[in-house]
Scaffold this motif. Structure first.
Motif, PDB file in Angstrom:
ATOM      1  N   CYS A 175       0.840  -1.213   0.000  1.00  0.00           N
ATOM      2  CA  CYS A 175       0.000   0.000   0.000  1.00  0.00           C
ATOM      3  C   CYS A 175       0.866   1.250   0.000  1.00  0.00           C
ATOM      4  N   ASN A 176       1.947   1.242   0.791  1.00  0.00           N
ATOM      5  CA  ASN A 176       2.852   2.399   0.774  1.00  0.00           C
ATOM      6  C   ASN A 176       3.420   2.611  -0.625  1.00  0.00           C
ATOM      7  N   ALA A 177       3.875   1.506  -1.245  1.00  0.00           N
ATOM      8  CA  ALA A 177       4.453   1.623  -2.590  1.00  0.00           C
ATOM      9  C   ALA A 177       3.403   2.216  -3.527  1.00  0.00           C
ATOM     10  N   GLY A 178       2.150   1.736  -3.396  1.00  0.00           N
ATOM     11  CA  GLY A 178       1.064   2.251  -4.234  1.00  0.00           C
ATOM     12  C   GLY A 178       0.814   3.729  -3.970  1.00  0.00           C
ATOM     13  N   ARG A 203       9.574  -3.116  -4.286  1.00  0.00           N
ATOM     14  CA  ARG A 203      10.245  -1.988  -4.934  1.00  0.00           C
ATOM     15  C   ARG A 203       9.246  -1.166  -5.734  1.00  0.00           C
ATOM     16  N   ASP A 204       9.360   0.147  -5.603  1.00  0.00           N
ATOM     17  CA  ASP A 204       8.529   0.994  -6.468  1.00  0.00           C
ATOM     18  C   ASP A 204       9.414   1.992  -7.175  1.00  0.00           C
ATOM     19  N   TYR A 205       8.840   2.631  -8.195  1.00  0.00           N
ATOM     20  CA  TYR A 205       9.609   3.602  -8.990  1.00  0.00           C
ATOM     21  C   TYR A 205       9.002   4.999  -8.819  1.00  0.00           C
ATOM     22  N   ALA A 207       7.967   8.150  -5.642  1.00  0.00           N
ATOM     23  CA  ALA A 207       8.481   9.373  -4.999  1.00  0.00           C
ATOM     24  C   ALA A 207       9.892   9.242  -4.430  1.00  0.00           C
ATOM     25  N   GLY A 208      10.274   8.055  -3.988  1.00  0.00           N
ATOM     26  CA  GLY A 208      11.608   7.887  -3.401  1.00  0.00           C
ATOM     27  C   GLY A 208      11.766   8.655  -2.101  1.00  0.00           C
ATOM     28  N   LEU A 209      12.966   8.604  -1.539  1.00  0.00           N
ATOM     29  CA  LEU A 209      13.204   9.228  -0.232  1.00  0.00           C
ATOM     30  C   LEU A 209      14.598   9.833  -0.198  1.00  0.00           C
ATOM     31  N   ASP A 210      14.735  10.969   0.506  1.00  0.00           N
ATOM     32  CA  ASP A 210      16.107  11.451   0.717  1.00  0.00           C
ATOM     33  C   ASP A 210      16.669  10.719   1.940  1.00  0.00           C
ATOM     34  N   ARG A 216      14.343   7.841   8.975  1.00  0.00           N
ATOM     35  CA  ARG A 216      13.301   8.011   9.995  1.00  0.00           C
ATOM     36  C   ARG A 216      11.998   7.281   9.705  1.00  0.00           C
ATOM     37  N   VAL A 217      11.847   6.712   8.489  1.00  0.00           N
ATOM     38  CA  VAL A 217      10.516   6.184   8.120  1.00  0.00           C
ATOM     39  C   VAL A 217       9.977   5.092   9.051  1.00  0.00           C
ATOM     40  N   PHE A 218      10.883   4.377   9.744  1.00  0.00           N
ATOM     41  CA  PHE A 218      10.389   3.311  10.627  1.00  0.00           C
ATOM     42  C   PHE A 218      10.022   3.842  12.013  1.00  0.00           C
ATOM     43  N   PHE A 221       4.889   7.198  14.151  1.00  0.00           N
ATOM     44  CA  PHE A 221       4.182   8.420  13.750  1.00  0.00           C
ATOM     45  C   PHE A 221       4.950   9.293  12.742  1.00  0.00           C
ATOM     46  N   TYR A 222       6.097   8.801  12.268  1.00  0.00           N
ATOM     47  CA  TYR A 222       6.838   9.636  11.324  1.00  0.00           C
ATOM     48  C   TYR A 222       6.194   9.607   9.935  1.00  0.00           C
ATOM     49  N   GLN A 223       6.004  10.763   9.351  1.00  0.00           N
ATOM     50  CA  GLN A 223       5.560  10.878   7.966  1.00  0.00           C
ATOM     51  C   GLN A 223       6.342  12.009   7.324  1.00  0.00           C
ATOM     52  N   ALA A 224       6.766  11.804   6.074  1.00  0.00           N
ATOM     53  CA  ALA A 224       7.460  12.897   5.396  1.00  0.00           C
ATOM     54  C   ALA A 224       6.474  14.051   5.236  1.00  0.00           C
ATOM     55  N   LYS A 232      -2.125  12.163   1.020  1.00  0.00           N
ATOM     56  CA  LYS A 232      -1.973  10.760   1.444  1.00  0.00           C
ATOM     57  C   LYS A 232      -2.458  10.632   2.878  1.00  0.00           C
ATOM     58  N   SER A 233      -3.411   9.722   3.085  1.00  0.00           N
ATOM     59  CA  SER A 233      -3.900   9.555   4.456  1.00  0.00           C
ATOM     60  C   SER A 233      -2.933   8.644   5.209  1.00  0.00           C
ATOM     61  N   GLY A 234      -3.248   8.334   6.437  1.00  0.00           N
ATOM     62  CA  GLY A 234      -2.371   7.462   7.222  1.00  0.00           C
ATOM     63  C   GLY A 234      -1.919   8.181   8.471  1.00  0.00           C
ATOM     64  N   MET A 235      -1.320   7.387   9.397  1.00  0.00           N
ATOM     65  CA  MET A 235      -0.945   7.953  10.684  1.00  0.00           C
ATOM     66  C   MET A 235       0.544   7.783  10.990  1.00  0.00           C
ATOM     67  N   GLY A 236       1.294   7.283  10.011  1.00  0.00           N
ATOM     68  CA  GLY A 236       2.721   7.079  10.258  1.00  0.00           C
ATOM     69  C   GLY A 236       2.991   5.913  11.183  1.00  0.00           C
ATOM     70  N   ILE A 237       2.164   4.874  11.063  1.00  0.00           N
ATOM     71  CA  ILE A 237       2.269   3.723  11.959  1.00  0.00           C
ATOM     72  C   ILE A 237       2.730   2.471  11.211  1.00  0.00           C
ATOM     73  N   GLY A 238       2.349   2.391   9.922  1.00  0.00           N
ATOM     74  CA  GLY A 238       2.541   1.148   9.155  1.00  0.00           C
ATOM     75  C   GLY A 238       3.953   0.597   9.198  1.00  0.00           C
ATOM     76  N   LEU A 239       4.935   1.449   8.960  1.00  0.00           N
ATOM     77  CA  LEU A 239       6.305   0.928   8.883  1.00  0.00           C
ATOM     78  C   LEU A 239       6.853   0.569  10.267  1.00  0.00           C
ATOM     79  N   GLY A 263      12.278   6.288  -6.608  1.00  0.00           N
ATOM     80  CA  GLY A 263      11.687   5.053  -6.091  1.00  0.00           C
ATOM     81  C   GLY A 263      12.343   4.574  -4.802  1.00  0.00           C
ATOM     82  N   ALA A 264      11.760   3.529  -4.227  1.00  0.00           N
ATOM     83  CA  ALA A 264      12.272   3.010  -2.956  1.00  0.00           C
ATOM     84  C   ALA A 264      12.181   1.488  -2.949  1.00  0.00           C
ATOM     85  N   THR A 265      13.083   0.875  -2.208  1.00  0.00           N
ATOM     86  CA  THR A 265      13.033  -0.577  -2.037  1.00  0.00           C
ATOM     87  C   THR A 265      12.995  -0.891  -0.552  1.00  0.00           C
TER      88      THR A 265
HETATM   89  N1  LIG Z   1       7.303   3.479  -0.861  1.00  0.00           N
HETATM   90  C1  LIG Z   1       7.551   4.665  -0.297  1.00  0.00           C
HETATM   91  N2  LIG Z   1       8.088   5.676  -1.028  1.00  0.00           N
HETATM   92  C2  LIG Z   1       8.347   6.870  -0.463  1.00  0.00           C
HETATM   93  N3  LIG Z   1       8.100   7.184   0.828  1.00  0.00           N
HETATM   94  C3  LIG Z   1       7.575   6.222   1.605  1.00  0.00           C
HETATM   95  C4  LIG Z   1       7.259   4.931   1.074  1.00  0.00           C
HETATM   96  N4  LIG Z   1       6.739   4.200   2.079  1.00  0.00           N
HETATM   97  C5  LIG Z   1       6.701   4.978   3.166  1.00  0.00           C
HETATM   98  N5  LIG Z   1       7.204   6.204   2.888  1.00  0.00           N
HETATM   99  C6  LIG Z   1       7.355   7.328   3.847  1.00  0.00           C
HETATM  100  O1  LIG Z   1       7.361   6.797   5.156  1.00  0.00           O
HETATM  101  C7  LIG Z   1       6.336   7.399   5.930  1.00  0.00           C
HETATM  102  C8  LIG Z   1       5.832   6.430   6.979  1.00  0.00           C
HETATM  103  O2  LIG Z   1       5.131   5.353   6.374  1.00  0.00           O
HETATM  104  P1  LIG Z   1       4.070   4.555   7.225  1.00  0.00           P
HETATM  105  O3  LIG Z   1       4.696   4.228   8.526  1.00  0.00           O
HETATM  106  O4  LIG Z   1       3.565   3.441   6.404  1.00  0.00           O
HETATM  107  O5  LIG Z   1       2.943   5.619   7.525  1.00  0.00           O
HETATM  108  P2  LIG Z   1       1.819   6.245   6.572  1.00  0.00           P
HETATM  109  O6  LIG Z   1       1.730   5.394   5.344  1.00  0.00           O
HETATM  110  O7  LIG Z   1       0.592   6.199   7.411  1.00  0.00           O
HETATM  111  O8  LIG Z   1       2.274   7.637   6.280  1.00  0.00           O
HETATM  112  C9  LIG Z   1       5.307   7.829   4.912  1.00  0.00           C
HETATM  113  O9  LIG Z   1       4.478   8.862   5.398  1.00  0.00           O
HETATM  114  C10 LIG Z   1       6.191   8.296   3.764  1.00  0.00           C
HETATM  115  O10 LIG Z   1       6.669   9.586   4.039  1.00  0.00           O
END
Ligand SMILES: Nc1ncnc2c1ncn2[C@@H]1O[C@H](COP(=O)(O)OP(=O)(O)O)[C@@H](O)[C@H]1O
Ligand SMILES: [Mg+2]
Length: 422
Positions: A175-178, A203-205, A207-210, A216-218, A221-224, A232-239, A263-265
């Motif tokens: 779902c995150n990749a989507g 793996r997705d192609y 937004a990617g990440l710096d 910090r993504v794990f 509550f962290y969200q970029a 994008k909805s969500g609470m920053g919990i999934g990862l 993209g990100a892997t």
């Molecule tokens: N595939 C991805 N590509 C780019 N950024 C990602 C991806 N997956 C997660 N992220 C970043 O990591 C953050 C945290 O993800 P997650 O814990 O799943 O929370 P949420 O999806 O609710 O924001 C996202 O808000 C996003 O900024």
């Protein structure tokens, strides 16, 4: 001379003994004070943790009950007659939004358990390839990755894992990749065994990440940063959950990205095991439905009535009761094939009901339907005499399966009125 030196030495010695005794006393007092302080803060932390657990359990209970009724209502709507385009639109919207609420609630409760170390796993040998495929099927049928091309290539790799939790890992990553991939983008999943580890990459192609975000993504509550309208909805919990679940399995979760726009892997590695000699089959839903005599004991009027109606629509004969005492009376009198019993009943709760029924020799298949889904809750239900335990909001399919799997002889007589006239 010698005597006075001896006296002098003795004085010094006794002073030394006195000083060290005093020092020991002071140290002891300090250690005791420190121990008391530690004990007090430990007790405070335990109180806080208990309060948090109770709050989360209450939150789950309060929110799952209405959700269960809404899901039942959707099922009943599907069976209703007039189905105009507006009807269909409204019905689909209720289902979509309540599924979304359910997912948010589940994640919130899970992360509470995960960070407080209370998440327990139901471990069994699993072919991770089967788990990934089934998670992808469920995502596709729930329309969670519209337009994305999902390319999965995997080999069979066995792990000791909790199937539901591992599906949750796949769900979150896909779902995150989507979410971070444009509409027609592709998402690649690979599963292989590498150095005795099962390695799953998503793996997705998009937004990617710096580097700073990737680090910090794990975090909980962290969200970029997002625009104010939060596309994008969500609470920053999934990862956080993904990593915690991987760690609880003795594995890990990591991310890599070439940078923004590239993209990100995400990689999850779990210890692989030898395939077991007899391959356990993943649960299969039986389509054979039998007519059963069912008793529902549930104090929430909506939950009780909607469950009753949908079971009746499936051809089962249903009695229902709105509290523990009349539920027990009905159980003793009717001895149905199966009883679906809420745990949080007023006065006589579900556990006591089951205990008393078993003590009275009732052999009905007893299913606890509860808002509390921890392993200890299931164990408690088992100890009270329940045969199975499901957590609200249970899927309708799950309830129907349980009922039809009860092996109903359905020899019980016709419904006897008076238990719950509604
Ligand atoms: N595939 C991805 N590509 C780019 N950024 C990602 C991806 N997956 C997660 N992220 C970043 O990591 C953050 C945290 O993800 P997650 O814990 O799943 O929370 P949420 O999806 O609710 O924001 C996202 O808000 C996003 O900024
Ligand atoms: Mg997410």
């Amino acid at each position: 001379m010698a005597t006075s030196r001896l006296a002098w030495l003795l004085t010094i010695l006794s002073s030394l003994i006195l000083v060290s005794a005093l020092l020991a006393l002071i140290m002891d007092a300090r250690t005791t004070a420190r121990r008391l302080r530690i004990q007090a803060s430990l007790a405070a932390a335990q109180r806080e943790s208990r309060a948090r657990d109770e709050f989360l359990a209450m939150l789950g209970h309060e929110l799952r009950n209405p959700l269960a009724s809404i899901f039942n209502a959707v099922f009943l709507l599907d069976r209703a007659q007039a189905q105009s385009a507006d009807w269909k639109y409204a019905r689909d919207m209720i289902e979509r939004q309540s599924l979304h609420l359910k997912r948010l609630l589940d994640d919130l409760l899970d992360v509470g358990r995960a960070v407080s170390g209370k998440m327990s796993l139901d471990l069994q040998p699993l072919d991770l390839d089967v788990v990934v495929r089934s998670a992808l099927d469920m995502l596709a049928s729930a329309g969670r990755t519209p337009g994305r091309r999902i390319d999965y290539r995997g080999a069979s790799v066995w792990v000791r894992g909790d199937r539901t939790r591992l599906e949750q890992v796949v769900n979150n990553l896909v779902c995150n990749a989507g979410d971070h991939t444009p509409g027609d983008g592709s998402i690649e999943l690979r599963l292989a065994e590498v150095s005795d580890m099962a390695r799953l990459t998503v793996r997705d192609y998009g937004a990617g990440l710096d580097a700073e975000t990737a680090a910090r993504v794990f975090d909980l509550f962290y969200q970029a940063r997002q625009p104010v309208h939060r596309p994008k909805s969500g609470m920053g919990i999934g990862l956080t959950l993904v990593r915690r679940i991987a760690e609880l399995h003795g594995g890990r979760a990591d991310v890599s990205s070439q940078g923004p726009g590239k993209g990100a892997t995400f990689t999850v590695t779990l210890p692989a095991i030898e395939p077991p000699p007899v391959m356990p089959q993943l649960e299969r839903r039986s389509d054979a439905r039998h007519r059963c005599a069912v008793l529902i004991v549930e104090d929430s009027e909506d939950a009780r009535q909607s469950l009753r109606r949908l079971l009746e629509l499936e051809g089962h004969r249903v009695h229902s009761a709105g509290d523990g005492a009349s539920g027990l009376a009905a159980l003793l009198e009717l001895q149905p094939d199966i009883a679906l019993i809420d745990i949080g009943l007023p006065e006589l709760d579900g556990y006591d009901l089951a205990r008393q029924a078993r003590a009275a020799g009732v052999r009905t298949r007893l299913i606890a339907i509860s808002c509390y889904g921890l392993a200890e809750d299931k164990a408690k239900a088992g100890a009270a005499g329940f045969d199975d335990h499901i957590t609200k909001p249970a899927s309708i399919e799950q309830v129907l399966d349980l009922v039809s799997q009860a092996g109903c002889a359905s020899q019980s007589g016709p419904p006897k009125p008076g238990v719950d006239p509604a």
